[in-house]
Design an enzyme around this catalytic site. Structure first.
Site, mmCIF file in Angstrom:
data_model
loop_
_atom_site.group_PDB
_atom_site.id
_atom_site.type_symbol
_atom_site.label_atom_id
_atom_site.label_comp_id
_atom_site.label_asym_id
_atom_site.label_seq_id
_atom_site.Cartn_x
_atom_site.Cartn_y
_atom_site.Cartn_z
ATOM 1 N N SER A 137 50.598 31.453 32.669
ATOM 2 C CA SER A 137 50.675 32.890 32.355
ATOM 3 C C SER A 137 52.009 33.167 31.698
ATOM 4 O O SER A 137 53.013 32.501 31.988
ATOM 5 C CB SER A 137 50.568 33.717 33.637
ATOM 6 O OG SER A 137 50.917 35.068 33.391
ATOM 7 N N TYR A 180 52.925 35.102 42.381
ATOM 8 C CA TYR A 180 52.172 34.714 41.179
ATOM 9 C C TYR A 180 53.123 34.150 40.122
ATOM 10 O O TYR A 180 52.844 33.123 39.503
ATOM 11 C CB TYR A 180 51.435 35.942 40.647
ATOM 12 C CG TYR A 180 50.532 35.691 39.458
ATOM 13 C CD1 TYR A 180 49.319 35.016 39.606
ATOM 14 C CD2 TYR A 180 50.879 36.140 38.187
ATOM 15 C CE1 TYR A 180 48.492 34.805 38.519
ATOM 16 C CE2 TYR A 180 50.049 35.932 37.097
ATOM 17 C CZ TYR A 180 48.852 35.259 37.270
ATOM 18 O OH TYR A 180 48.030 35.047 36.192
HETATM 19 P P1 NDP Z 1 39.072 35.848 37.009
HETATM 20 O O1 NDP Z 1 39.477 36.346 38.360
HETATM 21 O O2 NDP Z 1 38.309 36.732 36.114
HETATM 22 O O3 NDP Z 1 38.301 34.439 37.166
HETATM 23 C C1 NDP Z 1 38.909 33.444 37.949
HETATM 24 C C2 NDP Z 1 38.098 32.169 37.862
HETATM 25 O O4 NDP Z 1 38.769 31.191 38.686
HETATM 26 C C3 NDP Z 1 36.702 32.333 38.377
HETATM 27 O O5 NDP Z 1 35.825 31.502 37.672
HETATM 28 C C4 NDP Z 1 36.845 31.864 39.822
HETATM 29 O O6 NDP Z 1 35.665 31.316 40.341
HETATM 30 C C5 NDP Z 1 37.871 30.761 39.684
HETATM 31 N N1 NDP Z 1 38.544 30.561 40.943
HETATM 32 C C6 NDP Z 1 39.385 31.402 41.595
HETATM 33 N N2 NDP Z 1 39.731 30.892 42.775
HETATM 34 C C7 NDP Z 1 39.088 29.698 42.880
HETATM 35 C C8 NDP Z 1 39.035 28.704 43.867
HETATM 36 N N3 NDP Z 1 39.698 28.814 45.028
HETATM 37 N N4 NDP Z 1 38.282 27.606 43.637
HETATM 38 C C9 NDP Z 1 37.593 27.473 42.490
HETATM 39 N N5 NDP Z 1 37.592 28.392 41.509
HETATM 40 C C10 NDP Z 1 38.328 29.491 41.720
HETATM 41 O O7 NDP Z 1 40.438 35.410 36.320
HETATM 42 P P2 NDP Z 1 40.831 35.196 34.776
HETATM 43 O O8 NDP Z 1 39.699 34.633 34.029
HETATM 44 O O9 NDP Z 1 41.477 36.426 34.316
HETATM 45 O O10 NDP Z 1 41.983 34.116 34.969
HETATM 46 C C11 NDP Z 1 41.815 32.732 34.691
HETATM 47 C C12 NDP Z 1 43.188 32.086 34.668
HETATM 48 O O11 NDP Z 1 43.986 32.736 33.681
HETATM 49 C C13 NDP Z 1 43.957 32.194 35.976
HETATM 50 O O12 NDP Z 1 44.691 31.015 36.193
HETATM 51 C C14 NDP Z 1 44.897 33.364 35.722
HETATM 52 O O13 NDP Z 1 46.049 33.294 36.527
HETATM 53 C C15 NDP Z 1 45.202 33.153 34.253
HETATM 54 N N6 NDP Z 1 45.682 34.345 33.576
HETATM 55 C C16 NDP Z 1 44.916 35.477 33.453
HETATM 56 C C17 NDP Z 1 45.410 36.585 32.799
HETATM 57 C C18 NDP Z 1 44.647 37.844 32.641
HETATM 58 O O14 NDP Z 1 45.242 38.864 32.215
HETATM 59 N N7 NDP Z 1 43.343 37.878 32.909
HETATM 60 C C19 NDP Z 1 46.772 36.582 32.231
HETATM 61 C C20 NDP Z 1 47.487 35.353 32.386
HETATM 62 C C21 NDP Z 1 46.950 34.281 33.054
HETATM 63 P P3 NDP Z 1 34.860 31.985 41.592
HETATM 64 O O15 NDP Z 1 34.638 33.421 41.268
HETATM 65 O O16 NDP Z 1 33.610 31.168 41.653
HETATM 66 O O17 NDP Z 1 35.728 31.799 42.796
#
Ligand code: NDP
Length: 237
Positions: free
Chosen positions: A132, A146
């Protein structure tokens, strides 16, 4: 597009948001994609059916499960670690167990997954972790854990790039700014504040992030390693 025809790709955390866009991108370019999920089983199964990919339940908070999933999916051409969680609130009030769980998902899982993937990965392999821009810049209170986790990934990339570079494997971090997903909806309450920091005053799309990941995974990026790749509308500039 068939830039990844025959390539074996594992995306940790692919059921929703940025991870789902990455799954779609690699599948559209001919890769054999497996992705993990934790709680979103319905979304995962729908995405697998849509893209012809394989969904596997694996909790990224469970170190040994992550290592086993990576080992059993290998040898991989591309590993993408996308799973991540955020924790917002007063650091003095936060449950230490919740902080530690965040660190297991956001730091320990990427580290152990990357090392495990490298055991079997062929030359030309790619390890890409979704960090991030908060690894560089944390302009608001309430997100210190975070920020810690995303800064740690910078050390992961720099260190493991040294370890695996001699074998032709690259290790990179993609650092998004605000991206329109469930974690950070474009119409959420903090949108004006976030956009005030940015030169391009909108949320990015998950597909824009997936495009950067695809480039890093492709043949043009073989000399790119140990680096952070920010895609943030100048949030961190
Ligand atoms: P979402 O919350 O929309 O999606 C998160 C994804 O990660 C889901 O597919 C979820 O699967 C999976 N996930 C979360 N926890 C677990 C776990 N314990 N085990 C397996 N899978 C897991 O997040 P984003 O798509 O927004 O974020 C994706 C990445 O991008 C993250 O690392 C986030 O920190 C990073 N990011 C996002 C930003 C944003 O503004 N959106 C900005 C900067 C970085 P499930 O629902 O099945 O648990």
């Amino acid at each position: 597009m068939a830039n990844f025809a025959g390539k074996k790709v594992l995306v940790l955390g692919g059921s929703r948001g940025i991870g789902a866009a990455i799954v779609r991108r690699f599948a559209a370019e001919g890769a054999r994609v497996t992705f993990t999920y934790s709680s979103s089983q319905d979304a995962a199964q729908a995405l697998a059916a849509e893209t012809g990919s394989t969904a596997q339940a694996t909790d990224s908070a469970d170190r040994d499960a992550v290592i086993a999933r990576v080992r059993d999916s290998g040898p991989l051409d591309v590993l993408v670690v996308n799973s991540g969680v955020a924790l917002f609130g007063d650091a003095l009030e936060q449950d230490p167990d919740a902080v530690d769980r965040l660190l297991r998902i956001n730091v320990q899982a990427p580290y152990h997954a990357a090392v495990e993937a490298a055991r079997q990965m062929p030359a030309g392999g790619r390890i890409i972790v979704i960090g991030s821009v908060n690894g560089d810049r944390m302009p608001v209170p309430g997100l210190a854990a975070y920020a810690v986790s995303k800064s740690a990934l910078q050390g992961l990339a720099r260190g493991l790039a040294r370890d695996f570079g001699p074998r032709g494997i690259t290790v990179n971090v993609v650092q998004p700014g605000p991206i329109d997903t469930d974690m950070n909806p474009a119409d959420g309450p903090l949108k004006e504040m976030m956009h005030s920091f940015m030169a391009i005053k909108r949320h990015g799309s998950a597909e824009e992030v997936a495009g950067m990941v695809a480039w890093l995974a492709g043949p043009e990026a073989g000399f790119v390693t140990g680096a952070m790749h920010t895609i943030d509308g100048a949030f961190g500039a």
